[in-house]
Design a protein around this motif. Structure first.
Motif, mmCIF file in Angstrom:
data_model
loop_
_atom_site.group_PDB
_atom_site.id
_atom_site.type_symbol
_atom_site.label_atom_id
_atom_site.label_comp_id
_atom_site.label_asym_id
_atom_site.label_seq_id
_atom_site.Cartn_x
_atom_site.Cartn_y
_atom_site.Cartn_z
ATOM 1 N N CYS A 196 1.850 10.804 0.650
ATOM 2 C CA CYS A 196 2.795 9.707 0.917
ATOM 3 C C CYS A 196 3.067 9.566 2.408
ATOM 4 O O CYS A 196 3.109 8.449 2.943
ATOM 5 N N LEU A 197 3.259 10.681 3.099
ATOM 6 C CA LEU A 197 3.533 10.628 4.528
ATOM 7 C C LEU A 197 2.340 10.080 5.305
ATOM 8 O O LEU A 197 2.515 9.297 6.254
ATOM 9 N N SER A 225 0.823 -1.207 0.000
ATOM 10 C CA SER A 225 0.000 0.000 0.000
ATOM 11 C C SER A 225 0.862 1.263 0.000
ATOM 12 O O SER A 225 0.546 2.252 -0.678
ATOM 13 N N VAL A 226 1.959 1.246 0.742
ATOM 14 C CA VAL A 226 2.849 2.401 0.779
ATOM 15 C C VAL A 226 3.588 2.553 -0.550
ATOM 16 O O VAL A 226 3.720 3.660 -1.089
ATOM 17 N N LEU A 227 4.046 1.443 -1.111
ATOM 18 C CA LEU A 227 4.717 1.500 -2.405
ATOM 19 C C LEU A 227 3.780 2.030 -3.481
ATOM 20 O O LEU A 227 4.188 2.795 -4.370
ATOM 21 N N SER A 251 0.173 7.995 4.145
ATOM 22 C CA SER A 251 0.125 6.558 3.839
ATOM 23 C C SER A 251 1.107 5.792 4.717
ATOM 24 O O SER A 251 0.787 4.704 5.230
ATOM 25 N N CYS A 252 2.303 6.351 4.909
ATOM 26 C CA CYS A 252 3.286 5.699 5.784
ATOM 27 C C CYS A 252 2.741 5.596 7.205
ATOM 28 O O CYS A 252 2.881 4.553 7.860
ATOM 29 N N TYR A 253 2.098 6.661 7.678
ATOM 30 C CA TYR A 253 1.559 6.633 9.038
ATOM 31 C C TYR A 253 0.411 5.636 9.152
ATOM 32 O O TYR A 253 0.330 4.870 10.129
ATOM 33 N N ALA A 254 -0.465 5.608 8.160
ATOM 34 C CA ALA A 254 -1.654 4.748 8.232
ATOM 35 C C ALA A 254 -1.299 3.269 8.164
ATOM 36 O O ALA A 254 -1.900 2.441 8.863
ATOM 37 N N PHE A 255 -0.332 2.915 7.339
ATOM 38 C CA PHE A 255 -0.058 1.507 7.085
ATOM 39 C C PHE A 255 1.176 0.960 7.800
ATOM 40 O O PHE A 255 1.405 -0.252 7.795
ATOM 41 N N GLU A 256 1.966 1.836 8.427
ATOM 42 C CA GLU A 256 3.208 1.352 9.031
ATOM 43 C C GLU A 256 3.401 1.759 10.485
ATOM 44 O O GLU A 256 4.432 1.441 11.067
ATOM 45 N N ARG A 257 2.416 2.440 11.076
ATOM 46 C CA ARG A 257 2.615 2.858 12.458
ATOM 47 C C ARG A 257 2.740 1.660 13.393
ATOM 48 O O ARG A 257 3.468 1.698 14.380
ATOM 49 N N HIS A 258 2.039 0.561 13.083
ATOM 50 C CA HIS A 258 2.154 -0.638 13.926
ATOM 51 C C HIS A 258 3.531 -1.290 13.772
ATOM 52 O O HIS A 258 4.034 -1.896 14.710
ATOM 53 N N ARG A 259 4.108 -1.129 12.589
ATOM 54 C CA ARG A 259 5.413 -1.734 12.346
ATOM 55 C C ARG A 259 6.501 -1.050 13.178
ATOM 56 O O ARG A 259 7.422 -1.698 13.673
ATOM 57 N N PHE A 260 6.390 0.255 13.314
ATOM 58 C CA PHE A 260 7.368 0.992 14.108
ATOM 59 C C PHE A 260 7.037 0.977 15.593
ATOM 60 O O PHE A 260 7.877 1.325 16.416
ATOM 61 N N ALA A 317 6.207 31.383 -11.042
ATOM 62 C CA ALA A 317 5.791 30.789 -12.320
ATOM 63 C C ALA A 317 5.472 29.302 -12.176
ATOM 64 O O ALA A 317 4.630 28.768 -12.903
ATOM 65 N N GLN A 318 6.116 28.624 -11.234
ATOM 66 C CA GLN A 318 5.952 27.183 -11.078
ATOM 67 C C GLN A 318 5.136 26.828 -9.829
ATOM 68 O O GLN A 318 5.218 25.709 -9.328
ATOM 69 N N LYS A 319 4.346 27.767 -9.334
ATOM 70 C CA LYS A 319 3.642 27.525 -8.073
ATOM 71 C C LYS A 319 2.663 26.351 -8.164
ATOM 72 O O LYS A 319 2.486 25.608 -7.195
ATOM 73 N N GLY A 320 2.033 26.155 -9.305
ATOM 74 C CA GLY A 320 1.138 25.008 -9.462
ATOM 75 C C GLY A 320 1.886 23.691 -9.357
ATOM 76 O O GLY A 320 1.415 22.730 -8.727
ATOM 77 N N HIS A 321 3.055 23.637 -9.963
ATOM 78 C CA HIS A 321 3.898 22.440 -9.895
ATOM 79 C C HIS A 321 4.353 22.186 -8.453
ATOM 80 O O HIS A 321 4.373 21.036 -7.991
ATOM 81 N N ILE A 322 4.686 23.260 -7.742
ATOM 82 C CA ILE A 322 5.122 23.133 -6.345
ATOM 83 C C ILE A 322 3.973 22.641 -5.465
ATOM 84 O O ILE A 322 4.166 21.766 -4.597
ATOM 85 N N VAL A 323 2.774 23.173 -5.664
ATOM 86 C CA VAL A 323 1.612 22.742 -4.881
ATOM 87 C C VAL A 323 1.311 21.265 -5.129
ATOM 88 O O VAL A 323 1.018 20.509 -4.195
ATOM 89 N N THR A 324 1.428 20.836 -6.370
ATOM 90 C CA THR A 324 1.210 19.414 -6.687
ATOM 91 C C THR A 324 2.190 18.529 -5.910
ATOM 92 O O THR A 324 1.806 17.503 -5.341
ATOM 93 N N GLY A 325 3.444 18.934 -5.885
ATOM 94 C CA GLY A 325 4.435 18.162 -5.132
ATOM 95 C C GLY A 325 4.137 18.138 -3.650
ATOM 96 O O GLY A 325 4.298 17.103 -2.994
ATOM 97 N N GLY A 326 3.711 19.276 -3.093
ATOM 98 C CA GLY A 326 3.381 19.326 -1.668
ATOM 99 C C GLY A 326 2.224 18.414 -1.305
ATOM 100 O O GLY A 326 2.273 17.705 -0.286
ATOM 101 N N VAL A 327 1.197 18.408 -2.141
ATOM 102 C CA VAL A 327 0.036 17.538 -1.893
ATOM 103 C C VAL A 327 0.442 16.073 -1.973
ATOM 104 O O VAL A 327 0.046 15.248 -1.128
ATOM 105 N N CYS A 328 1.231 15.733 -2.973
ATOM 106 C CA CYS A 328 1.681 14.336 -3.124
ATOM 107 C C CYS A 328 2.563 13.913 -1.953
ATOM 108 O O CYS A 328 2.489 12.760 -1.497
ATOM 109 N N LEU A 329 3.401 14.820 -1.471
ATOM 110 C CA LEU A 329 4.268 14.499 -0.339
ATOM 111 C C LEU A 329 3.429 14.216 0.911
ATOM 112 O O LEU A 329 3.683 13.236 1.634
ATOM 113 N N ILE A 330 2.430 15.055 1.174
ATOM 114 C CA ILE A 330 1.554 14.834 2.332
ATOM 115 C C ILE A 330 0.820 13.503 2.194
ATOM 116 O O ILE A 330 0.677 12.745 3.174
#
Length: 534
Positions: free
Chosen positions: A512-513, A469-471, A515-524, A497-510
């Protein structure tokens, strides 16, 4: 100071708070690296604008290579070996070994400085005040090595606060002195400005450690009388620790030239301007390594060395200490896998924008941009190799060190020979491959080490791989960010000029993080519970 007090200060302890102290050292060193690198990053932005790529390349590639070679060959093997000192060893025998780097500092520094000055290219030697600058770097190395016995004492006492104060003040002094020299002195004194900064670093480091324990530390060898089979014998060194120090020093020679091989070749094969590009790319690309990976590696080596050297009456490693060490190693490796995923997912679509924002215009025409692209693989390889070799160094025998040295030499000779003459980024690729293979060798050693102690399932490939799920979340983020990059092709490389591209990356990063918390918190959770129990 009494002998009993000296003994308490130099002997390792099997304290149950060892892990707590090691984790505390990680946080302290991370804070040190974060604050010092944030400060030096801002100052470096000014330095690269004040110094030409030629001067910057000479100082931060060639001079730094001279300095690191002097320091590494003089002290690295002794440092690692002394972390593994046994209970009951006379503190004077240990202290005598810690003095060896200070004794060999001047001869090695002078020899390497002369060798470098004689073999440097004419265009390098023709720079103003070149020989004076080389001499200042050699003197700075000797001063820093004079503080080594004091460093070892602080390290054995787990006094990370002393090191934090020393390195923090030294980094600030180095950056400030270099900046003042470049900003206010004539341009012909640029190399001397860098050398003065390094001299300030060495002096401040020595002064802080001296203030900690220098007044009670003597730089003379003490002869210790021991009883052996009814006979009294005088000794200056513990034979086992001295032999291990020699073996690790010999192995560190190989390791250093393999790790710094790209710098060595670039300093000899690349134009000075490209050396400046490599230097700035290395400084920026390795910020994360210095802030996060270096403290984790150093603190892990301390913890592994001291916890795995604790023995029961039967001579076997305490099972709980062994299990905790391996589980901590597994948790760190899993953390590094997530870092690899983050780099592979987000670095390629945003590297061009970051490069345009950070690099000065004149460095965009050097090898810096192409080298930064390689760092998304070089940094994870460095991280995995660092912590795995920290475990390896904590338990290996001199025979294991010889086997590893042979492996590293063969791998680098085969891999590196294919990249010589192709370009600076190709040399970094060769170093990345070498790091990855060294990490794989150490990984196989850890597996064999666990199997030999009846715990073959304690560590395996499954500890390195996040759940599907994380992958999947990272794969989706990679697709979205690359689609966004394609949509902004041809758009000016700026934040607005690239603010839309930056916002897309920020949303995707959040995403992913989360997803790591939801599916791996028990592992850690299991690892966190272990840390709390300790």
């Amino acid at each position: 100071m009494s002998a009993a007090a000296d003994r308490r200060q130099t002997m390792p302890t099997a304290s149950p708070n060892l892990l707590e102290a090691s984790l505390s050292s990680i946080s302290s060193l991370v804070f040190l690296q974060l604050s010092s690198r944030a400060f030096t990053f801002v100052l470096n932005q000014a330095l690269v604008r004040l110094a030409t790529p030629q001067t910057f390349g000479t100082a931060t590639v060639q001079f730094e290579l001279l300095l690191s070679t002097t320091l590494f060959l003089s002290r690295e093997g002794v440092r690692t070996a002394l972390l593994r000192q046994r209970m009951g060893v006379s503190p004077d025998l240990v202290r005598n070994i810690s003095l060896l780097p200070a004794y060999v500092a001047a001869p090695i520094a002078v020899a390497l400085a002369i060798l470098y000055a004689v073999t440097s290219a004419p265009v390098v030697r023709a720079q103003p005040h070149f020989h004076l600058s080389v001499s200042m770097y050699a003197l700075a190395a000797a001063i820093e090595l004079a503080a080594e016995p004091l460093y070892v004492r602080a390290q054995n006492e787990l006094r990370v606060d002393v090191r934090v104060r020393a390195e923090g003040a030294a980094v600030f002094s180095k950056a400030a002195v270099t900046f003042v020299g470049l900003a206010f002195a004539p341009s012909e004194w640029a190399l001397v400005a860098f050398a003065s900064g390094q001299g300030a670093y060495a002096l401040v480091t020595f002064a802080v450690f001296w203030n900690f324990c220098g007044r009670s530390t003597r730089y003379l060898l003490r002869k210790v009388t021991l009883e052996d089979r009814g006979r009294k014998k005088g000794k200056y060194f513990d034979p086992e620790l001295l032999h291990l120090s020699g073996a690790m020093t010999a192995q560190s020679v190989v390791k250093h030239f393999l790790t710094e091989g790209d710098k060595l070749l670039i300093s000899r094969l690349s134009p000075l301007a490209d050396q400046g590009g490599y230097a700035i790319a290395s400084n920026y690309g390795s910020l994360v390594a210095r802030i996060l990976f270096q403290p984790i590696e150093e603190s892990s080596r301390i913890f592994f060395s001291k916890s795995l050297s604790m023995s029961s009456s039967s001579g076997e490693i305490e099972k709980q200490a062994f299990k905790t060490a391996v589980e901590l190693l597994s948790a760190i490796l899993l953390l590094f896998t997530h870092f690899l995923l983050l780099l592979v997912t987000f670095a390629p679509p945003y590297l061009a924008l970051a490069t345009a924002l950070v690099l000065p215009p004149r460095y965009l025409q050097t090898s810096a941009p192409s080298i930064l692209r390689v760092y998304r693989f070089y940094l994870p390889a460095m991280a995995f190799n660092g912590v795995l070799e920290a475990f390896f160094a904590s338990v290996c025998t001199p025979a294991d060190l010889q086997n590893q040295s042979r492996m590293m030499a063969v791998v680098t000779a085969i891999g590196g020979s294919r990249f010589i003459g192709i370009g600076d980024s190709a040399l970094v690729w060769a170093n990345t491959v070498s790091m990855a293979l060294r990490a794989l060798y150490a990984w196989r050693f850890v597996q064999a080490y666990c199997a030999a102690r009846g715990q073959p399932k304690l560590i395996g490939w499954n500890v390195l791989v996040p759940p599907t799920s994380v992958l999947t979340a990272f794969a989706a983020a990679a697709i979205c960010t690359r689609w966004s990059e394609a949509a902004y092709t041809g758009v000016r490389l700026s934040v607005t000029a690239q603010k839309g591209h930056i916002v897309t990356g920020g949303v995707c990063l959040i995403f992913c993080l989360l997803s790591c918390y939801a599916f791996e918190r028990h592992r850690f959770a299991g690892t966190i519970a272990i840390l709390r129990r300790r």
